[in-house]
Design an enzyme around this catalytic site. Structure first.
Site, PDB file in Angstrom:
ATOM      1  N   PHE A   1       0.599  -1.494  -0.146  1.00  0.00           N
ATOM      2  CA  PHE A   1      -0.197   0.303   0.382  1.00  0.00           C
ATOM      3  C   PHE A   1       0.730   1.189  -0.632  1.00  0.00           C
ATOM      4  O   PHE A   1       0.504   1.854  -0.658  1.00  0.00           O
ATOM      5  CB  PHE A   1      -0.937   0.035   1.408  1.00  0.00           C
ATOM      6  CG  PHE A   1      -1.629   1.636   1.653  1.00  0.00           C
ATOM      7  CD1 PHE A   1      -1.888   1.915   0.360  1.00  0.00           C
ATOM      8  CD2 PHE A   1      -1.760   1.710   2.890  1.00  0.00           C
ATOM      9  CE1 PHE A   1      -3.068   2.785   1.029  1.00  0.00           C
ATOM     10  CE2 PHE A   1      -2.258   3.027   3.748  1.00  0.00           C
ATOM     11  CZ  PHE A   1      -2.922   3.412   2.205  1.00  0.00           C
TER      12      PHE A   1
ATOM     13  N   ASN B   1       8.158  -9.414  -2.390  1.00  0.00           N
ATOM     14  CA  ASN B   1       8.225 -11.025  -2.706  1.00  0.00           C
ATOM     15  C   ASN B   1       6.219 -10.859  -2.652  1.00  0.00           C
ATOM     16  O   ASN B   1       6.344 -12.009  -2.903  1.00  0.00           O
ATOM     17  CB  ASN B   1       8.737 -11.898  -1.720  1.00  0.00           C
ATOM     18  CG  ASN B   1       8.711 -11.536  -0.265  1.00  0.00           C
ATOM     19  OD1 ASN B   1       7.188 -10.446  -0.098  1.00  0.00           O
ATOM     20  ND2 ASN B   1       8.711 -12.065   0.317  1.00  0.00           N
TER      21      ASN B   1
ATOM     22  N   LYS C   1      24.910   1.421   4.580  1.00  0.00           N
ATOM     23  CA  LYS C   1      26.355   1.206   4.994  1.00  0.00           C
ATOM     24  C   LYS C   1      27.417   0.999   4.126  1.00  0.00           C
ATOM     25  O   LYS C   1      28.497   2.320   4.039  1.00  0.00           O
ATOM     26  CB  LYS C   1      26.567   0.668   6.506  1.00  0.00           C
ATOM     27  CG  LYS C   1      28.327   0.883   6.510  1.00  0.00           C
ATOM     28  CD  LYS C   1      28.379  -0.418   7.009  1.00  0.00           C
ATOM     29  CE  LYS C   1      29.620  -0.664   8.247  1.00  0.00           C
ATOM     30  NZ  LYS C   1      30.350  -1.882   8.598  1.00  0.00           N
ATOM     31  N   ARG C   2      27.522   0.146   3.041  1.00  0.00           N
ATOM     32  CA  ARG C   2      28.039   0.004   1.412  1.00  0.00           C
ATOM     33  C   ARG C   2      27.855   1.502   0.551  1.00  0.00           C
ATOM     34  O   ARG C   2      28.833   1.687   0.074  1.00  0.00           O
ATOM     35  CB  ARG C   2      27.614  -1.561   1.419  1.00  0.00           C
ATOM     36  CG  ARG C   2      28.927  -1.518   0.335  1.00  0.00           C
ATOM     37  CD  ARG C   2      28.313  -3.214  -0.079  1.00  0.00           C
ATOM     38  NE  ARG C   2      27.562  -3.298  -0.530  1.00  0.00           N
ATOM     39  CZ  ARG C   2      26.448  -3.510  -0.938  1.00  0.00           C
ATOM     40  NH1 ARG C   2      26.432  -4.490   0.005  1.00  0.00           N
ATOM     41  NH2 ARG C   2      25.351  -3.936  -2.249  1.00  0.00           N
TER      42      ARG C   2
ATOM     43  N   TYR D   1       4.777  -8.362  15.588  1.00  0.00           N
ATOM     44  CA  TYR D   1       5.043  -7.012  15.119  1.00  0.00           C
ATOM     45  C   TYR D   1       5.431  -6.031  15.518  1.00  0.00           C
ATOM     46  O   TYR D   1       6.697  -5.744  15.392  1.00  0.00           O
ATOM     47  CB  TYR D   1       3.869  -6.829  14.398  1.00  0.00           C
ATOM     48  CG  TYR D   1       3.473  -5.556  13.261  1.00  0.00           C
ATOM     49  CD1 TYR D   1       4.318  -5.370  12.060  1.00  0.00           C
ATOM     50  CD2 TYR D   1       2.576  -4.468  13.808  1.00  0.00           C
ATOM     51  CE1 TYR D   1       3.901  -4.192  11.272  1.00  0.00           C
ATOM     52  CE2 TYR D   1       2.506  -3.517  13.059  1.00  0.00           C
ATOM     53  CZ  TYR D   1       3.300  -3.400  11.879  1.00  0.00           C
ATOM     54  OH  TYR D   1       3.359  -2.282  11.003  1.00  0.00           O
TER      55      TYR D   1
ATOM     56  N   LYS E   1       8.989  -4.370  14.711  1.00  0.00           N
ATOM     57  CA  LYS E   1       9.193  -3.030  14.750  1.00  0.00           C
ATOM     58  C   LYS E   1      10.887  -2.503  15.876  1.00  0.00           C
ATOM     59  O   LYS E   1      11.370  -2.154  15.079  1.00  0.00           O
ATOM     60  CB  LYS E   1       8.531  -1.994  14.598  1.00  0.00           C
ATOM     61  CG  LYS E   1       7.015  -2.862  13.752  1.00  0.00           C
ATOM     62  CD  LYS E   1       7.422  -2.735  12.348  1.00  0.00           C
ATOM     63  CE  LYS E   1       7.171  -2.306  11.094  1.00  0.00           C
ATOM     64  NZ  LYS E   1       7.789  -2.033   9.741  1.00  0.00           N
TER      65      LYS E   1
ATOM     66  N   TYR F   1      23.789   1.206  14.112  1.00  0.00           N
ATOM     67  CA  TYR F   1      24.350   1.481  12.994  1.00  0.00           C
ATOM     68  C   TYR F   1      24.025   3.233  12.890  1.00  0.00           C
ATOM     69  O   TYR F   1      25.058   3.870  12.305  1.00  0.00           O
ATOM     70  CB  TYR F   1      23.032   1.346  11.718  1.00  0.00           C
ATOM     71  CG  TYR F   1      23.661   0.262  11.045  1.00  0.00           C
ATOM     72  CD1 TYR F   1      24.435  -0.613   9.429  1.00  0.00           C
ATOM     73  CD2 TYR F   1      23.270  -1.535  12.186  1.00  0.00           C
ATOM     74  CE1 TYR F   1      24.782  -1.671   9.782  1.00  0.00           C
ATOM     75  CE2 TYR F   1      23.551  -2.733  11.537  1.00  0.00           C
ATOM     76  CZ  TYR F   1      24.466  -2.808  10.253  1.00  0.00           C
ATOM     77  OH  TYR F   1      24.404  -3.950  10.101  1.00  0.00           O
TER      78      TYR F   1
END
Length: 319
Positions: A12, A33, A110-111, A150, A154, A164
């Site tokens: 959505f 997917n 990051k890459r 869920y 999350k 990160y």
């Protein structure tokens, strides 16, 4: 031209976001997917030469397609079942896409030194003990119940984002999305607006769980998409958790009555047992979004419902 990855692009929010980003002459790589997304959501832009679709599960630990995603500027990580009907049907997949899937996308960020917006949820607040909910509130979440896959998935996704951001100084932003709706929301989605409108248009009983005094707030999709793009563009949002939703609150029973009125339906409103861990109140404090992003929703609930009702009516008439 920016090169942008959207996970959950056939869902959505993902399909709405892709359509807007492509209209602004960006290159969009969409990943999905089709676990809950629909191929028909891609039809509006699938022939756009700036759109590339990859059919894949982003939560798999070793996927060569992820290694080939280079020169990426921005990542929107939206992939995840979002309605209780879907995430309770696939709890392990829900956990995986919000943990392993989030880490995979953070590794790509990051890459590539790319910016990333992670779509978290108001469900991280659980059945809240404060009202409205602000970003500093840690929530009241049950880890031992049907919604935990869920809610906690999350919350752990947010932990990955925090690590990160702190350890690698990445430009990570976390959007806590409150109820979003529009014509593009599946009418078999199982969430309250899609349920009520579909039932009202079919003349079926409108099913209210509990006594209907529990409250929710609803944000029209155009406003949510605008907020996500503002988050991506604004460096002041780096390392921030930001509520995205409408601070106007309505009880579930009043919502049912409003939808019945707007559809001119003969449906009867019926009452059923409240599901386990269903929150009594859900409404965002959006002061942070307004302060950092200059954002607030513009579409009223009645305006958004009328658009949604008309689209659902067309869908049902076409069947």
């Amino acid at each position: 031209m920016k090169k942008i990855v959207i996970t959950g692009v056939a869902g959505f929010l993902g399909s709405h976001l892709a359509k807007v980003l492509l209209s602004k002459n960006n290159k969009v790589i969409g990943l999905d997917n089709f676990s809950t997304g629909k191929k028909q959501n891609l039809l509006a832009f699938s022939s756009n030469p700036n759109f590339i679709f990859i059919d894949m599960d982003v939560s798999l630990e070793k996927v060569k397609e992820l290694d080939e995603l280079n020169d990426i500027d921005e990542i929107y990580h939206l992939a995840s079942p979002a309605s209780p009907a879907f995430y309770q049907k696939s709890p392990f997949d829900t956990i995986a896409v919000n943990t392993i899937g989030t880490k995979n996308m953070l590794d790509i960020a990051k890459r590539n030194k790319a910016k990333l917006v992670y779509l978290s949820t108001s469900e991280v607040y659980g059945d809240p003990e404060i009202h409205p909910q602000h970003e500093d509130y840690n929530g009241s979440v049950n880890t031992w119940g049907p919604r935990a896959c869920y809610d906690e998935g999350k919350r752990l996704g947010e932990v990955f984002c925090y690590l990160y951001y702190e350890l690698f100084n990445l430009r990570i932003k976390v959007a806590r999305i409150f109820n979003t709706y529009s014509a593009g929301l599946r009418n078999d989605d199982g969430r309250v607006i899609s349920n009520f409108i579909t039932q009202a248009l079919k003349g079926e009983n409108i099913t209210v769980y509990g006594d209907g005094t529990q409250t929710r707030s609803f944000c029209y999709v155009d406003d949510t998409i605008k907020a996500l793009m503002l988050m991506m563009d604004n460096d002041m949002a780096n390392g921030e958790l930001i509520n995205i939703g409408n601070s106007e609150e309505i009880s579930v029973i009043k919502l049912a009555e409003l939808i019945k009125k707007l559809t001119n339906s003969s449906s009867v409103i019926t009452f059923h047992p409240l599901p386990q861990d269903d929150p009594k109140q859900r409404c965002p404090n959006t002061k942070k979004a307004n302060r950092i992003l200059g954002w607030e929703p513009n579409t009223t609930l009645e305006e958004g419902l009328l658009k949604t009702i008309e689209a659902y009516r067309t869908k049902l008439n076409d069947k």
